[in-house]
Structures are given as structure tokens and as C-alpha cells.
Design a protein around this motif. Sequence first.
Motif, PDB file in Angstrom:
ATOM      1  N   ARG A  43       0.810  -1.216   0.000  1.00  0.00           N
ATOM      2  CA  ARG A  43       0.000   0.000   0.000  1.00  0.00           C
ATOM      3  C   ARG A  43       0.848   1.273   0.000  1.00  0.00           C
ATOM      4  O   ARG A  43       0.368   2.344   0.345  1.00  0.00           O
ATOM      5  CB  ARG A  43      -0.935  -0.013   1.217  1.00  0.00           C
ATOM      6  N   PHE A  44       2.090   1.133  -0.377  1.00  0.00           N
ATOM      7  CA  PHE A  44       2.953   2.312  -0.421  1.00  0.00           C
ATOM      8  C   PHE A  44       2.492   3.279  -1.502  1.00  0.00           C
ATOM      9  O   PHE A  44       2.183   2.887  -2.624  1.00  0.00           O
ATOM     10  CB  PHE A  44       4.391   1.914  -0.709  1.00  0.00           C
ATOM     11  N   GLU A  45       2.444   4.560  -1.158  1.00  0.00           N
ATOM     12  CA  GLU A  45       2.149   5.602  -2.126  1.00  0.00           C
ATOM     13  C   GLU A  45       3.143   6.740  -1.928  1.00  0.00           C
ATOM     14  O   GLU A  45       3.413   7.157  -0.798  1.00  0.00           O
ATOM     15  CB  GLU A  45       0.725   6.139  -1.950  1.00  0.00           C
ATOM     16  N   ALA A  46       3.657   7.243  -3.017  1.00  0.00           N
ATOM     17  CA  ALA A  46       4.594   8.358  -2.950  1.00  0.00           C
ATOM     18  C   ALA A  46       3.881   9.610  -2.456  1.00  0.00           C
ATOM     19  O   ALA A  46       2.712   9.848  -2.780  1.00  0.00           O
ATOM     20  CB  ALA A  46       5.202   8.612  -4.323  1.00  0.00           C
ATOM     21  N   VAL A  47       4.583  10.403  -1.676  1.00  0.00           N
ATOM     22  CA  VAL A  47       4.041  11.643  -1.135  1.00  0.00           C
ATOM     23  C   VAL A  47       4.601  12.825  -1.922  1.00  0.00           C
ATOM     24  O   VAL A  47       5.793  12.880  -2.222  1.00  0.00           O
ATOM     25  CB  VAL A  47       4.394  11.783   0.363  1.00  0.00           C
ATOM     26  N   ILE A  48       3.753  13.752  -2.269  1.00  0.00           N
ATOM     27  CA  ILE A  48       4.158  14.925  -3.037  1.00  0.00           C
ATOM     28  C   ILE A  48       5.053  15.821  -2.184  1.00  0.00           C
ATOM     29  O   ILE A  48       4.759  16.081  -1.015  1.00  0.00           O
ATOM     30  CB  ILE A  48       2.930  15.704  -3.526  1.00  0.00           C
ATOM     31  N   SER A  49       6.129  16.297  -2.782  1.00  0.00           N
ATOM     32  CA  SER A  49       7.100  17.148  -2.085  1.00  0.00           C
ATOM     33  C   SER A  49       7.407  18.372  -2.927  1.00  0.00           C
ATOM     34  O   SER A  49       7.135  18.404  -4.136  1.00  0.00           O
ATOM     35  CB  SER A  49       8.391  16.365  -1.827  1.00  0.00           C
ATOM     36  N   HIS A 110      -2.354  23.784  -1.744  1.00  0.00           N
ATOM     37  CA  HIS A 110      -1.213  23.214  -1.011  1.00  0.00           C
ATOM     38  C   HIS A 110      -1.242  21.699  -1.193  1.00  0.00           C
ATOM     39  O   HIS A 110      -2.142  21.017  -0.703  1.00  0.00           O
ATOM     40  CB  HIS A 110      -1.294  23.570   0.469  1.00  0.00           C
ATOM     41  N   VAL A 111      -0.260  21.179  -1.914  1.00  0.00           N
ATOM     42  CA  VAL A 111      -0.259  19.765  -2.286  1.00  0.00           C
ATOM     43  C   VAL A 111       0.798  18.942  -1.553  1.00  0.00           C
ATOM     44  O   VAL A 111       0.725  17.711  -1.536  1.00  0.00           O
ATOM     45  CB  VAL A 111      -0.062  19.605  -3.811  1.00  0.00           C
ATOM     46  N   ALA A 112       1.801  19.589  -0.963  1.00  0.00           N
ATOM     47  CA  ALA A 112       2.876  18.846  -0.281  1.00  0.00           C
ATOM     48  C   ALA A 112       2.301  18.023   0.858  1.00  0.00           C
ATOM     49  O   ALA A 112       1.460  18.494   1.632  1.00  0.00           O
ATOM     50  CB  ALA A 112       3.926  19.806   0.255  1.00  0.00           C
ATOM     51  N   GLY A 113       2.739  16.786   0.954  1.00  0.00           N
ATOM     52  CA  GLY A 113       2.257  15.889   1.998  1.00  0.00           C
ATOM     53  C   GLY A 113       1.111  15.010   1.548  1.00  0.00           C
ATOM     54  O   GLY A 113       0.778  14.023   2.215  1.00  0.00           O
ATOM     55  N   MET A 114       0.486  15.353   0.411  1.00  0.00           N
ATOM     56  CA  MET A 114      -0.591  14.530  -0.123  1.00  0.00           C
ATOM     57  C   MET A 114      -0.026  13.412  -0.987  1.00  0.00           C
ATOM     58  O   MET A 114       1.041  13.547  -1.582  1.00  0.00           O
ATOM     59  CB  MET A 114      -1.541  15.360  -0.995  1.00  0.00           C
ATOM     60  N   THR A 115      -0.767  12.327  -1.084  1.00  0.00           N
ATOM     61  CA  THR A 115      -0.464  11.312  -2.084  1.00  0.00           C
ATOM     62  C   THR A 115      -1.168  11.693  -3.373  1.00  0.00           C
ATOM     63  O   THR A 115      -1.988  12.622  -3.404  1.00  0.00           O
ATOM     64  CB  THR A 115      -0.924   9.918  -1.634  1.00  0.00           C
ATOM     65  N   ARG A 116      -0.850  10.975  -4.410  1.00  0.00           N
ATOM     66  CA  ARG A 116      -1.491  11.237  -5.710  1.00  0.00           C
ATOM     67  C   ARG A 116      -3.014  11.084  -5.615  1.00  0.00           C
ATOM     68  O   ARG A 116      -3.771  11.924  -6.113  1.00  0.00           O
ATOM     69  CB  ARG A 116      -0.908  10.280  -6.756  1.00  0.00           C
ATOM     70  N   TYR A 132     -18.621  23.617 -10.070  1.00  0.00           N
ATOM     71  CA  TYR A 132     -17.923  23.794 -11.341  1.00  0.00           C
ATOM     72  C   TYR A 132     -18.265  22.650 -12.302  1.00  0.00           C
ATOM     73  O   TYR A 132     -18.525  22.886 -13.482  1.00  0.00           O
ATOM     74  CB  TYR A 132     -16.411  23.829 -11.106  1.00  0.00           C
ATOM     75  N   LEU A 133     -18.226  21.429 -11.785  1.00  0.00           N
ATOM     76  CA  LEU A 133     -18.523  20.243 -12.580  1.00  0.00           C
ATOM     77  C   LEU A 133     -19.359  19.277 -11.741  1.00  0.00           C
ATOM     78  O   LEU A 133     -19.190  19.202 -10.517  1.00  0.00           O
ATOM     79  CB  LEU A 133     -17.225  19.551 -13.019  1.00  0.00           C
ATOM     80  N   LYS A 134     -20.250  18.546 -12.395  1.00  0.00           N
ATOM     81  CA  LYS A 134     -21.123  17.631 -11.655  1.00  0.00           C
ATOM     82  C   LYS A 134     -20.425  16.311 -11.328  1.00  0.00           C
ATOM     83  O   LYS A 134     -20.439  15.850 -10.194  1.00  0.00           O
ATOM     84  CB  LYS A 134     -22.397  17.376 -12.463  1.00  0.00           C
ATOM     85  N   GLU A 135     -19.872  15.679 -12.309  1.00  0.00           N
ATOM     86  CA  GLU A 135     -19.211  14.389 -12.105  1.00  0.00           C
ATOM     87  C   GLU A 135     -17.816  14.420 -12.729  1.00  0.00           C
ATOM     88  O   GLU A 135     -17.567  13.796 -13.765  1.00  0.00           O
ATOM     89  CB  GLU A 135     -20.040  13.253 -12.703  1.00  0.00           C
ATOM     90  N   PRO A 136     -16.886  15.143 -12.119  1.00  0.00           N
ATOM     91  CA  PRO A 136     -15.547  15.270 -12.706  1.00  0.00           C
ATOM     92  C   PRO A 136     -14.703  14.017 -12.511  1.00  0.00           C
ATOM     93  O   PRO A 136     -14.883  13.275 -11.537  1.00  0.00           O
ATOM     94  CB  PRO A 136     -14.949  16.454 -11.946  1.00  0.00           C
ATOM     95  N   PHE A 137     -13.809  13.827 -13.460  1.00  0.00           N
ATOM     96  CA  PHE A 137     -12.781  12.785 -13.333  1.00  0.00           C
ATOM     97  C   PHE A 137     -11.435  13.490 -13.282  1.00  0.00           C
ATOM     98  O   PHE A 137     -11.114  14.292 -14.167  1.00  0.00           O
ATOM     99  CB  PHE A 137     -12.822  11.823 -14.516  1.00  0.00           C
ATOM    100  N   VAL A 138     -10.666  13.232 -12.235  1.00  0.00           N
ATOM    101  CA  VAL A 138      -9.372  13.893 -12.055  1.00  0.00           C
ATOM    102  C   VAL A 138      -8.271  12.839 -12.029  1.00  0.00           C
ATOM    103  O   VAL A 138      -8.364  11.845 -11.288  1.00  0.00           O
ATOM    104  CB  VAL A 138      -9.339  14.715 -10.745  1.00  0.00           C
ATOM    105  N   ASN A 139      -7.258  13.059 -12.815  1.00  0.00           N
ATOM    106  CA  ASN A 139      -6.117  12.137 -12.857  1.00  0.00           C
ATOM    107  C   ASN A 139      -4.836  12.898 -12.541  1.00  0.00           C
ATOM    108  O   ASN A 139      -4.548  13.926 -13.155  1.00  0.00           O
ATOM    109  CB  ASN A 139      -6.002  11.491 -14.239  1.00  0.00           C
ATOM    110  N   VAL A 140      -4.078  12.411 -11.557  1.00  0.00           N
ATOM    111  CA  VAL A 140      -2.821  13.033 -11.152  1.00  0.00           C
ATOM    112  C   VAL A 140      -1.695  12.018 -11.321  1.00  0.00           C
ATOM    113  O   VAL A 140      -1.825  10.863 -10.895  1.00  0.00           O
ATOM    114  CB  VAL A 140      -2.873  13.515  -9.690  1.00  0.00           C
ATOM    115  N   ARG A 141      -0.619  12.459 -11.940  1.00  0.00           N
ATOM    116  CA  ARG A 141       0.549  11.594 -12.119  1.00  0.00           C
ATOM    117  C   ARG A 141       1.813  12.370 -11.797  1.00  0.00           C
ATOM    118  O   ARG A 141       1.882  13.586 -11.963  1.00  0.00           O
ATOM    119  CB  ARG A 141       0.641  11.102 -13.578  1.00  0.00           C
ATOM    120  N   PHE A 142       2.839  11.635 -11.333  1.00  0.00           N
ATOM    121  CA  PHE A 142       4.165  12.237 -11.153  1.00  0.00           C
ATOM    122  C   PHE A 142       4.895  12.241 -12.500  1.00  0.00           C
ATOM    123  O   PHE A 142       4.937  11.220 -13.188  1.00  0.00           O
ATOM    124  CB  PHE A 142       4.999  11.438 -10.150  1.00  0.00           C
TER     125      PHE A 142
END
Length: 261
Positions: A43-49, A110-116, A132-142
Motif C-alpha cells: 500500500r505504499f504511495e509516494a508523497v508529493i514534495s 497546497h499539495v505537499a504531503g498529499m499522495t497522488r 464547477y462540474l457535476k461528475e468530474p474525473f481527475v487524474n494526477v501523475r508524477f
Amino acid sequence: MRYTKLLIITVFAIVSATSCVSPKKIFYLQDMNDTTQIELENRFEAVISPYDELDIWVSSSDRELSEPFNVMSGGYGGSGSGYSGGSGGRRGYLVDVNGNIEFPVLGQIHVAGMTRLQLQNYIKNVLVAGNYLKEPFVNVRFNNFKIFFLSPEKGGSISISNERCTFLEALALHGGLDQYTRRDKIGVLRNVDGKMVIHYMDPRSSEIFNDPFFLLQQNDFIITESIRSKYYMNEIGYWMSWFGIITSVASVVTMIAVLFK
């Protein structure tokens, strides 16, 4: 001449002795067998820095309403957007020194400390809560998940596409370790709470699977060093080359002296 041959044989014997490396000094995971089972943390997830580069994409059933939240070439995102060009034309949001990004319409986040995944959910919830949007899809990648290598023989870096990389995977992707690399002193250099920390690991033991540094993070450095005998061999080889040159010159001088005597 007999003494010269004796000296060469002696030096050759020394080089041969120092070049022999015991299998116990180089084999991986020596304490494992076909019945060994070790539970891994999955369950490891990288943390944003700070200084990370993120690719963030927003979409929904209404394309026109989604467009303002996506910085496109020639479109949204001026000099203050925090959106930067990467290598090879790649573009992403650069996290500033305070751990923030400037996101279109929503402003500073402020994104530092969050996972993707946490950032994905956060942006999605803000979009829904603000109507702003009813059913948004958000994708975040490093965009910058890399592991760097520092060694006497082979440095460089590897890029990780799935944002999860173990210590052994990184060594394998980099081409492994040669027989002269010290297994007992392989360091992982990491930024922990604003401080650079180095932690040593030994791939000859299965204990590394329980090590907190076994799962690497983005921008970790793996630092290796060679065993002393390799330096001795290089030093001996250097002086042997000079000895060979001096011996050859002496032989030529002796031959000329004999011819013109």
C-alpha cells in the motif's frame, strides 16, 4: 633477468589473490530458500514534495466546462500558473518551495504531503462543492519519479512509470551490482522532513524486505562504493604498466649497448 621474472610472477600472484571475491560477499538474498515467505507492504504511495512535477488532468461529460481546468499549450496558464515545460515537450505543475501549485480557476492549492490519490480526491471534491462540474474525473501523475545512482563505476538515473519501486527493482533496472561493489554499504540518500538522511542496506539478506527504505521514494539516491581490493588492483595495474615500459626501455638500451660495444 631471472629476478625480473620472479618479480613479475610475484606481482601476478598478488593481483590474482586480491581479485578473488567469495560468493558469500556478492550473492543476493543468501538466507532465502524455496520455503521462505515474506509479506510485503503493497500500500505504499509516494508523497508529493516541493519541486515535484505533477501532471493533472480534469475531464467530465461536458468537455467545454472541463477545459478551463486543463492547462493546454497556447491556452490557459500564464507565467504565474505554476505550469512548466518539461524535457521532451512534457509539461507539468511544478510544486514550489512552499509545497503549493497554482491551479487554473481554483487558484493556489497546497499539495505537499498529499499522495497522488489524495490530491485527485481533493480537486474532485472542490470542483463538485463549487458547482464547477457535476461528475468530474481527475487524474494526477508524477512526471519526475526518478531514482538516481552514484557509484565509482556507473552513475545515472532511472524513471519509474508506475510510481512504485523497491530497492531490488532499482538495482536490477540499473544493471545490477558488479562483483567489486560492497554489499554491506549500499546507501539510500533521502530527503526526510527537509533533512538529507542516508540509510545503508545489504541485499545479501532478506531482512531488507522489512526495511522502511526498501520501498523507494521519488528522487532517492542509491550510493555504492567498491571494495578496497579493487583499488589495490588498479594501483598495482598502474605501476605494472610503468614497470613494463621501464623494462622495455632498459632492454632496448641494453641491446643498443651490446651492438655498439
